[in-house]
Design a protein around this motif. Structure first.
Motif, PDB file in Angstrom:
ATOM      1  N   THR A  70      24.357  41.669  53.181  1.00  0.00           N
ATOM      2  CA  THR A  70      25.064  40.746  52.684  1.00  0.00           C
ATOM      3  C   THR A  70      24.521  39.246  52.364  1.00  0.00           C
ATOM      4  O   THR A  70      24.766  38.600  51.230  1.00  0.00           O
ATOM      5  CB  THR A  70      26.588  40.529  53.333  1.00  0.00           C
ATOM      6  N   GLN A  71      24.007  38.772  53.567  1.00  0.00           N
ATOM      7  CA  GLN A  71      23.238  37.600  53.678  1.00  0.00           C
ATOM      8  C   GLN A  71      22.283  37.501  54.633  1.00  0.00           C
ATOM      9  O   GLN A  71      22.238  38.289  55.469  1.00  0.00           O
ATOM     10  CB  GLN A  71      24.390  36.397  53.731  1.00  0.00           C
ATOM     11  N   THR A  72      21.414  36.442  54.369  1.00  0.00           N
ATOM     12  CA  THR A  72      20.601  35.977  55.320  1.00  0.00           C
ATOM     13  C   THR A  72      21.303  35.554  56.809  1.00  0.00           C
ATOM     14  O   THR A  72      22.203  34.884  56.763  1.00  0.00           O
ATOM     15  CB  THR A  72      19.716  34.883  55.123  1.00  0.00           C
ATOM     16  N   VAL A  73      21.018  36.175  58.119  1.00  0.00           N
ATOM     17  CA  VAL A  73      21.686  35.626  59.461  1.00  0.00           C
ATOM     18  C   VAL A  73      20.454  35.017  59.981  1.00  0.00           C
ATOM     19  O   VAL A  73      19.733  35.356  60.583  1.00  0.00           O
ATOM     20  CB  VAL A  73      22.249  36.633  60.157  1.00  0.00           C
ATOM     21  N   PHE A  74      20.697  33.710  59.847  1.00  0.00           N
ATOM     22  CA  PHE A  74      19.686  32.599  60.633  1.00  0.00           C
ATOM     23  C   PHE A  74      19.954  32.378  62.079  1.00  0.00           C
ATOM     24  O   PHE A  74      21.379  32.858  62.372  1.00  0.00           O
ATOM     25  CB  PHE A  74      19.585  31.253  59.742  1.00  0.00           C
ATOM     26  N   GLY A  75      19.134  31.869  62.626  1.00  0.00           N
ATOM     27  CA  GLY A  75      19.439  31.621  64.214  1.00  0.00           C
ATOM     28  C   GLY A  75      20.623  30.370  64.217  1.00  0.00           C
ATOM     29  O   GLY A  75      20.904  29.883  63.244  1.00  0.00           O
ATOM     30  N   ALA A  76      21.313  30.459  65.460  1.00  0.00           N
ATOM     31  CA  ALA A  76      22.378  29.225  65.546  1.00  0.00           C
ATOM     32  C   ALA A  76      22.213  29.081  66.914  1.00  0.00           C
ATOM     33  O   ALA A  76      21.825  29.581  68.057  1.00  0.00           O
ATOM     34  CB  ALA A  76      23.667  29.883  65.390  1.00  0.00           C
ATOM     35  N   GLY A  77      22.872  27.563  67.322  1.00  0.00           N
ATOM     36  CA  GLY A  77      23.090  27.196  68.521  1.00  0.00           C
ATOM     37  C   GLY A  77      22.413  25.842  68.671  1.00  0.00           C
ATOM     38  O   GLY A  77      22.168  25.017  67.610  1.00  0.00           O
ATOM     39  N   SER A  78      22.065  25.385  69.947  1.00  0.00           N
ATOM     40  CA  SER A  78      21.703  24.045  70.140  1.00  0.00           C
ATOM     41  C   SER A  78      20.334  23.561  69.693  1.00  0.00           C
ATOM     42  O   SER A  78      19.328  24.114  70.024  1.00  0.00           O
ATOM     43  CB  SER A  78      21.931  23.682  71.574  1.00  0.00           C
TER      44      SER A  78
END
Ligand code: URA
Length: 223
Positions: free
Chosen positions: A46-54
């Motif tokens: 569906t889409q690129t899932v990039f990293g997340a967080g601080s």
């Protein structure tokens, strides 16, 4: 003691490298990653899932690839494995808000089974193709340590000779990776998929102990 890992051999044939901008701003990287066509996995996802967080995180956690729910939400570790990861982190004394979480592969690889999209393991070439994104994220966040969740993430950053059963919890170093140390432990999905309650309990304890060791290491060393 931190042990050193041998240099990897890049595979030029299939790679995200041309899509990765020179900027190490996480926002710019995330925006550029939405257009990545570095391997065929972008097509069915569906889409690129990039990293997340601080962005100032001292610890980065690396999973394998987004799952069904992550693919739809566009965020890593929001499904069942993510809920278990939150529990394991909390038992190890690590707050999810203090870390950056990402995956070795940024697109969901799946197979249709009836109405369900079942996880399919990425190949070594797909993992290598996606590594420039992971390297760029690590260069941007510059954490003190990285914990790989599962063999796919471990082999991306520590090479294909790495064996979780023998080497989980070891502190390793790879001069190609922007972090003082790298450790690997089991993926939360391995805990969820354990064949029985006893094994589930055993794996859970091992993962919590490895994560707690990573936290202690962070407590000992300033970034
Ligand atoms: N499993 C992973 O490795 N990563 C996710 O984001 C979700 C499940």
């Amino acid at each position: 003691m931190i042990r050193r890992i041998a240099k990897s051999k890049p595979n030029a044939a299939m790679t995200a490298a041309p899509f990765v901008p020179a900027s190490r701003s996480l926002g710019r990287l995330r925006a550029a990653a939405t257009h990545c066509e570095g391997c065929p996995l972008f097509r069915p996802a569906t889409q690129t899932v990039f990293g997340a967080g601080s962005r100032g995180a001292r610890l980065v956690l690396v999973g394998e690839q987004p799952g069904d729910q992550e693919d739809l939400a566009g965020k890593p570790f929001v499904g069942p494995a993510g809920r278990l990861l939150d529990e394991l982190l909390s038992e190890a004394g690590i707050g999810r808000d203090d870390i950056y979480v990402t995956n070795a592969v940024k697109h969901f690889k799946w197979q249709q089974r009836g109405k369900r999209r079942l996880h399919a393991k990425p190949t070594a070439r797909e993992v290598t193709a996606c590594r420039p994104w992971l390297e760029a994220e690590l260069e941007s966040v510059q954490p003190a340590g990285v914990v790989c969740l599962g063999a796919t993430a471990a082999q991306s950053l520590l090479g294909n000779k790495f064996r979780l059963t023998r080497q989980h919890g070891d502190l390793l170093e790879n001069s190609e990776v922007s972090a003082a140390w790298i450790m690997a432990t089991w993926h939360p999905s391995a805990v969820l998929r354990a064949p029985d309650r006893a094994r589930r309990g055993e794996l859970r304890k091992l993962v919590i102990a490895d994560l707690a060791e990573a936290r202690k290491r962070l407590d000992r060393r300033p970034k």
